[in-house]
Design a protein around this motif. Sequence first.
Motif, PDB file in Angstrom:
ATOM      1  N   PHE A   1       0.852  -1.183   0.000  1.00 26.98           N
ATOM      2  CA  PHE A   1       0.000   0.000   0.000  1.00 26.98           C
ATOM      3  C   PHE A   1       0.890   1.236   0.000  1.00 26.98           C
ATOM      4  O   PHE A   1       1.826   1.353   0.795  1.00 26.98           O
ATOM      5  N   GLY A   2       0.626   2.161  -0.903  1.00 27.95           N
ATOM      6  CA  GLY A   2       1.465   3.346  -0.951  1.00 27.95           C
ATOM      7  C   GLY A   2       0.873   4.438  -1.822  1.00 27.95           C
ATOM      8  O   GLY A   2      -0.296   4.375  -2.199  1.00 27.95           O
ATOM      9  N   CYS A   3       1.666   5.431  -2.118  1.00 28.71           N
ATOM     10  CA  CYS A   3       1.204   6.526  -2.967  1.00 28.71           C
ATOM     11  C   CYS A   3       2.266   6.840  -4.008  1.00 28.71           C
ATOM     12  O   CYS A   3       3.435   6.438  -3.889  1.00 28.71           O
ATOM     13  N   VAL A   4       1.855   7.556  -5.051  1.00 23.84           N
ATOM     14  CA  VAL A   4       2.775   7.957  -6.110  1.00 23.84           C
ATOM     15  C   VAL A   4       2.856   9.476  -6.155  1.00 23.84           C
ATOM     16  O   VAL A   4       1.879  10.179  -5.870  1.00 23.84           O
ATOM     17  N   THR A   5       4.035   9.953  -6.517  1.00 22.63           N
ATOM     18  CA  THR A   5       4.267  11.391  -6.655  1.00 22.63           C
ATOM     19  C   THR A   5       5.098  11.626  -7.916  1.00 22.63           C
ATOM     20  O   THR A   5       5.724  10.704  -8.447  1.00 22.63           O
TER      21      THR A   5
ATOM     22  N   VAL B   1      -1.467  13.660   4.151  1.00 21.41           N
ATOM     23  CA  VAL B   1      -2.630  14.543   4.160  1.00 21.41           C
ATOM     24  C   VAL B   1      -2.263  16.019   4.191  1.00 21.41           C
ATOM     25  O   VAL B   1      -3.132  16.878   4.074  1.00 21.41           O
ATOM     26  N   ALA B   2      -0.989  16.306   4.298  1.00 20.36           N
ATOM     27  CA  ALA B   2      -0.563  17.716   4.251  1.00 20.36           C
ATOM     28  C   ALA B   2      -0.534  18.244   2.819  1.00 20.36           C
ATOM     29  O   ALA B   2      -0.359  19.442   2.607  1.00 20.36           O
ATOM     30  N   TYR B   3      -0.722  17.343   1.848  1.00 24.51           N
ATOM     31  CA  TYR B   3      -0.640  17.719   0.432  1.00 24.51           C
ATOM     32  C   TYR B   3      -1.960  17.426  -0.276  1.00 24.51           C
ATOM     33  O   TYR B   3      -2.731  16.550   0.158  1.00 24.51           O
ATOM     34  N   PRO B   4      -2.239  18.118  -1.366  1.00 24.64           N
ATOM     35  CA  PRO B   4      -3.442  17.807  -2.157  1.00 24.64           C
ATOM     36  C   PRO B   4      -3.396  16.360  -2.658  1.00 24.64           C
ATOM     37  O   PRO B   4      -2.342  15.875  -3.086  1.00 24.64           O
ATOM     38  N   ILE B   5      -4.548  15.682  -2.600  1.00 24.60           N
ATOM     39  CA  ILE B   5      -4.621  14.269  -2.960  1.00 24.60           C
ATOM     40  C   ILE B   5      -5.592  14.085  -4.124  1.00 24.60           C
ATOM     41  O   ILE B   5      -6.731  14.560  -4.076  1.00 24.60           O
ATOM     42  N   ALA B   6      -5.147  13.372  -5.147  1.00 26.35           N
ATOM     43  CA  ALA B   6      -6.036  12.925  -6.228  1.00 26.35           C
ATOM     44  C   ALA B   6      -6.565  11.564  -5.806  1.00 26.35           C
ATOM     45  O   ALA B   6      -5.804  10.592  -5.717  1.00 26.35           O
TER      46      ALA B   6
ATOM     47  N   LEU C   1      -8.618   6.263 -13.207  1.00 31.02           N
ATOM     48  CA  LEU C   1      -7.253   6.056 -12.750  1.00 31.02           C
ATOM     49  C   LEU C   1      -6.276   6.852 -13.610  1.00 31.02           C
ATOM     50  O   LEU C   1      -5.273   7.375 -13.107  1.00 31.02           O
ATOM     51  N   GLN C   2      -6.557   6.966 -14.904  1.00 32.96           N
ATOM     52  CA  GLN C   2      -5.652   7.702 -15.788  1.00 32.96           C
ATOM     53  C   GLN C   2      -5.571   9.176 -15.373  1.00 32.96           C
ATOM     54  O   GLN C   2      -4.497   9.780 -15.388  1.00 32.96           O
ATOM     55  N   LEU C   3      -6.718   9.757 -14.990  1.00 35.30           N
ATOM     56  CA  LEU C   3      -6.709  11.138 -14.525  1.00 35.30           C
ATOM     57  C   LEU C   3      -5.946  11.267 -13.216  1.00 35.30           C
ATOM     58  O   LEU C   3      -5.184  12.227 -13.017  1.00 35.30           O
ATOM     59  N   VAL C   4      -6.134  10.314 -12.322  1.00 38.61           N
ATOM     60  CA  VAL C   4      -5.399  10.323 -11.054  1.00 38.61           C
ATOM     61  C   VAL C   4      -3.895  10.350 -11.304  1.00 38.61           C
ATOM     62  O   VAL C   4      -3.156  11.140 -10.708  1.00 38.61           O
ATOM     63  N   LYS C   5      -3.431   9.509 -12.225  1.00 40.91           N
ATOM     64  CA  LYS C   5      -1.989   9.439 -12.498  1.00 40.91           C
ATOM     65  C   LYS C   5      -1.500  10.707 -13.206  1.00 40.91           C
ATOM     66  O   LYS C   5      -0.393  11.180 -12.952  1.00 40.91           O
ATOM     67  N   THR C   6      -2.329  11.259 -14.079  1.00 38.79           N
ATOM     68  CA  THR C   6      -1.956  12.509 -14.762  1.00 38.79           C
ATOM     69  C   THR C   6      -1.797  13.640 -13.755  1.00 38.79           C
ATOM     70  O   THR C   6      -0.847  14.437 -13.826  1.00 38.79           O
ATOM     71  N   LEU C   7      -2.717  13.707 -12.798  1.00 36.21           N
ATOM     72  CA  LEU C   7      -2.636  14.747 -11.772  1.00 36.21           C
ATOM     73  C   LEU C   7      -1.407  14.549 -10.889  1.00 36.21           C
ATOM     74  O   LEU C   7      -0.748  15.527 -10.495  1.00 36.21           O
ATOM     75  N   ALA C   8      -1.075  13.295 -10.584  1.00 32.41           N
ATOM     76  CA  ALA C   8       0.129  13.039  -9.788  1.00 32.41           C
ATOM     77  C   ALA C   8       1.380  13.431 -10.567  1.00 32.41           C
ATOM     78  O   ALA C   8       2.316  14.005 -10.005  1.00 32.41           O
ATOM     79  N   ARG C   9       1.388  13.153 -11.869  1.00 30.34           N
ATOM     80  CA  ARG C   9       2.558  13.526 -12.683  1.00 30.34           C
ATOM     81  C   ARG C   9       2.730  15.046 -12.769  1.00 30.34           C
ATOM     82  O   ARG C   9       3.830  15.536 -12.978  1.00 30.34           O
ATOM     83  N   SER C  10       1.617  15.781 -12.591  1.00 32.62           N
ATOM     84  CA  SER C  10       1.710  17.246 -12.676  1.00 32.62           C
ATOM     85  C   SER C  10       2.530  17.838 -11.531  1.00 32.62           C
ATOM     86  O   SER C  10       3.010  18.976 -11.616  1.00 32.62           O
TER      87      SER C  10
END
Length: 317
Positions: A169-173, A191-196, A228-237
């Motif tokens: 379990f983890g997150c991507v940045t 949670v200190a950062y914006p989350i998609a 999911l594609q939008l989530v990853k695009t937002l993380a890549r931003s």
Amino acid sequence: MRGSLVPASLRYVDQVARSGSIQRAAKELNVAASAIDRQILLLEQDLEVALFERVPRGMRLTAAGDALVTLARRWRADERRTATEVRQLQGISQGHVRVVAMDSHVNGFLPQFISRLASEHPRISLEVEVASPDDALTELLSGNADLVAAFNLSPRRDVHILWGADLPFGCVTAPDHQLSGAGTISLQEAVAYPIALQSKALPIRRYLDARYGWLFSDTGKTLVTNSLQLVKTLARSGRYIAFTSELDAAPELAEGSLVFLPVRDKGAEPQTVSVAIDARKPLSRIGRIVAEVLTDCIRDCLDKARSAGRTVEKSGG
């Protein structure tokens, strides 16, 4: 097999259920609408029960019709397996296999899997359907799928796991995000950062809500989507982080456009990915070939993502 061993009346009922009307089913089957209507009426007379409700916009299955369609689809799946086994007895490595996978696999291992199977086993025809984990299980147990590649399959007597792996379990940045060099992350830090955030239709969100509902109390910092594609695009931003698995983000991790950070909090359970079959039915030789290629491609996809992650850790150190 030129013809079908499944009676025409059952095939017609199945197609009308899929198409929603006799006219559309007739076009799909290239059969006169009157012939389909007559076969359905005769079947209803024999069974003494209505199979469809005739509504202004088409045909809607009754409970009896739904039971009959389930039977018809199971018979057709059994017919395909039998045809495959007959060809195998003749020494021909050909057949048809139906695989159900997740939406996140579309841009991950599925293209490699399809390409490799076509190259190594050109006489095996393949059908791939994308579904949710719940729907994938339904398709498998109803006989509409031979194999499933799905997340978080619960132990069941009627499902046999051929292969499985844990997904931390983890997150991507993004690589230039402030957290990207941390190696791991705590939920309190996240949670200190914006989350998609993925919507509740997806398993990882249901897991987060059940375990860590407090994470999302600040709705001003979360953007929710079922893509999911939008989530990853937002993380890549670089503006957002996103909770997901290594397999969901494998292509981006392998190319270096995202970095995976395991959550280090105690009790953060891994997800799983599994290749599974219906335990009540034997898997054909062709099915085993497809399952082996599918498993190899998932492993390869994960290995590439994790190898890229280790490279990032070394360069960061």
